[in-house]
Design an enzyme around this catalytic site. Sequence first.
Site, PDB file in Angstrom:
ATOM      1  N   SER A  49       0.798  -1.139   0.187  1.00  0.00           N
ATOM      2  CA  SER A  49       0.003   0.083   0.098  1.00  0.00           C
ATOM      3  C   SER A  49       0.882   1.162  -0.148  1.00  0.00           C
ATOM      4  CB  SER A  49      -0.935   0.224   1.469  1.00  0.00           C
ATOM      5  OG  SER A  49      -0.040   0.182   2.424  1.00  0.00           O
ATOM      6  N   ASP A  80      -1.216  -1.262  -3.946  1.00  0.00           N
ATOM      7  CA  ASP A  80      -2.607  -1.353  -3.426  1.00  0.00           C
ATOM      8  C   ASP A  80      -3.155  -0.157  -2.962  1.00  0.00           C
ATOM      9  OD1 ASP A  80      -3.885  -3.041  -0.335  1.00  0.00           O
ATOM     10  OD2 ASP A  80      -4.802  -2.896  -2.290  1.00  0.00           O
ATOM     11  N   ASP A 102      -7.460   3.835  -7.165  1.00  0.00           N
ATOM     12  CA  ASP A 102      -8.751   3.692  -6.583  1.00  0.00           C
ATOM     13  C   ASP A 102      -9.004   5.199  -6.194  1.00  0.00           C
ATOM     14  OD1 ASP A 102      -9.649   2.520  -2.827  1.00  0.00           O
ATOM     15  OD2 ASP A 102     -10.535   3.235  -4.623  1.00  0.00           O
ATOM     16  N   HIS A 178     -12.369  -3.684   4.897  1.00  0.00           N
ATOM     17  CA  HIS A 178     -11.032  -3.919   5.673  1.00  0.00           C
ATOM     18  C   HIS A 178     -11.054  -4.189   7.062  1.00  0.00           C
ATOM     19  CE1 HIS A 178      -9.470  -1.427   1.906  1.00  0.00           C
ATOM     20  NE2 HIS A 178      -9.495  -2.620   1.648  1.00  0.00           N
ATOM     21  N   HIS A 208     -11.708  -7.249  -2.130  1.00  0.00           N
ATOM     22  CA  HIS A 208     -10.742  -6.513  -1.109  1.00  0.00           C
ATOM     23  C   HIS A 208     -11.404  -7.051   0.326  1.00  0.00           C
ATOM     24  CE1 HIS A 208      -8.335  -3.322  -2.974  1.00  0.00           C
ATOM     25  NE2 HIS A 208      -8.744  -3.931  -4.083  1.00  0.00           N
ATOM     26  N   THR A 254      -4.927  -8.312   6.928  1.00  0.00           N
ATOM     27  CA  THR A 254      -5.188  -8.488   8.288  1.00  0.00           C
ATOM     28  C   THR A 254      -4.678  -9.771   8.932  1.00  0.00           C
ATOM     29  OG1 THR A 254      -6.916  -6.857   8.425  1.00  0.00           O
ATOM     30  CG2 THR A 254      -6.927  -8.366  10.008  1.00  0.00           C
TER      31      THR A 254
HETATM   32  O1  LIG Z   1      -8.059  -5.527   1.112  1.00  0.00           O
HETATM   33  C1  LIG Z   1      -7.261  -5.397   1.683  1.00  0.00           C
HETATM   34  C2  LIG Z   1      -7.029  -6.047   3.122  1.00  0.00           C
HETATM   35  O2  LIG Z   1      -8.190  -6.726   3.683  1.00  0.00           O
HETATM   36  P1  LIG Z   1      -8.005  -7.467   4.864  1.00  0.00           P
HETATM   37  O3  LIG Z   1      -8.107  -6.425   5.814  1.00  0.00           O
HETATM   38  O4  LIG Z   1      -9.328  -8.319   5.049  1.00  0.00           O
HETATM   39  O5  LIG Z   1      -6.981  -8.299   4.738  1.00  0.00           O
HETATM   40  N1  LIG Z   1      -6.264  -4.116   1.533  1.00  0.00           N
HETATM   41  O6  LIG Z   1      -6.511  -3.716   0.296  1.00  0.00           O
HETATM   42  C3  LIG Z   1      -5.146  -3.860   2.398  1.00  0.00           C
HETATM   43  C4  LIG Z   1      -5.196  -2.684   2.607  1.00  0.00           C
HETATM   44  C5  LIG Z   1      -3.983  -2.345   3.763  1.00  0.00           C
HETATM   45  O7  LIG Z   1      -3.886  -0.895   3.672  1.00  0.00           O
HETATM   46  P2  LIG Z   1      -2.781  -0.020   4.732  1.00  0.00           P
HETATM   47  O8  LIG Z   1      -1.439  -0.930   4.492  1.00  0.00           O
HETATM   48  O9  LIG Z   1      -2.659   1.313   4.253  1.00  0.00           O
HETATM   49  O10 LIG Z   1      -3.136  -0.331   6.261  1.00  0.00           O
HETATM   50 ZN   LIG Z   2      -8.233  -3.124  -0.080  1.00  0.00          ZN
END
Ligand SMILES: O=C(COP(=O)(O)O)N(O)CCCOP(=O)(O)O
Ligand SMILES: [Zn+2]
Length: 305
Positions: A49, A80, A102, A178, A208, A254
């Site tokens: 990201s 991302d 996005d 997310h 996502h 996550t």
């Molecule tokens: O779709 C997802 C993750 O989905 P999840 O939370 O279900 O794993 N993403 O695009 C991850 C987004 C992460 O952004 P950042 O590094 O700014 O926190």
């Molecule tokens: Zn995402």
Amino acid sequence: MLVTGNDILVPARAGRYGVPSFNTNNMEITQAIIHTAERLRSPVMVQMSEGAIKYGGQDLANIVKDIAGRATIPVALHLDHGSSYESALKAIKMGFTSVMIDASHHPFEENVRETRRVVEAAHAMGISVEAELGRLGGIEEHIVVDEKDAFLTDPEEAVQFIEQTGTDYLAIAIGTSHGAYKGKGRPYIDHARIEKIAQLTTIPLVAHGSSGVPAEIVGRFRASGGEIGDAAGIADEDLQRATGHGIAKVNVDTDLRLASTVAIREVLQQNPKEFDPRKVFGPARDLMGQIVEHKLRVLGSVGKA
Ligand SMILES: O=C(COP(=O)(O)O)N(O)CCCOP(=O)(O)O
Ligand SMILES: [Zn+2]
């Protein structure tokens, strides 16, 4: 070998399987992703990201490119949630082989304009593009239709959007969100909507917010001193149904975050005298590898490389 997103996702859509796109923020996460996928002969996408680029920059991108380049499976390095044309171009200069623009929070016309600009530039350099239409958000099953339609992806609009932008793959809003809290209990996924969009389109679709937030990991997170509320993730069966109907790229961050934190906490709790980072980050890499393996098996990409 390092390839574009299309090289991985077009076969996945055609073959009705999913390929996980895991977020990375360091060497161990990257190793867990690529080494596990290689062992299981699976294509895989590694994504950063804008936050990850801020955190690890070209150093981290180079680690991903180097490990991917030496791997004997196809690996794409993906931006991302790119927030602008400039961000997408910067990622391409850093060596990314796939970029997301996005602009889904803008009105349709503006999203089309922004996306088309990135598509033209990226395609001129042989890079694949992901765009997004609709806005992520968990939906309660009982939610009234017009409110649900307010931000889930409209199938007819998706057809228009793809025609007007030329995007290679499309992130659609279907009830995922997310983070670790995706709804009360089992999040409601609008499968009818996915299947309608898949019937009307031919490009790979993207989900996502697809972490499963496994109860076992959440339990260990709490037991090792972590504080987490009523966490819930996307059921494996929902992902398997979705990948049979057009979803080809499945975003997961996550689950790796939870697993690495659990492993680190457990090592430090059980070995209070430990201060060798290899003894802390190594187990984190191992537990993340187990998460990666589970996702590859659930999505059906094992053996596809
Ligand atoms: O779709 C997802 C993750 O989905 P999840 O939370 O279900 O794993 N993403 O695009 C991850 C987004 C992460 O952004 P950042 O590094 O700014 O926190
Ligand atoms: Zn995402």
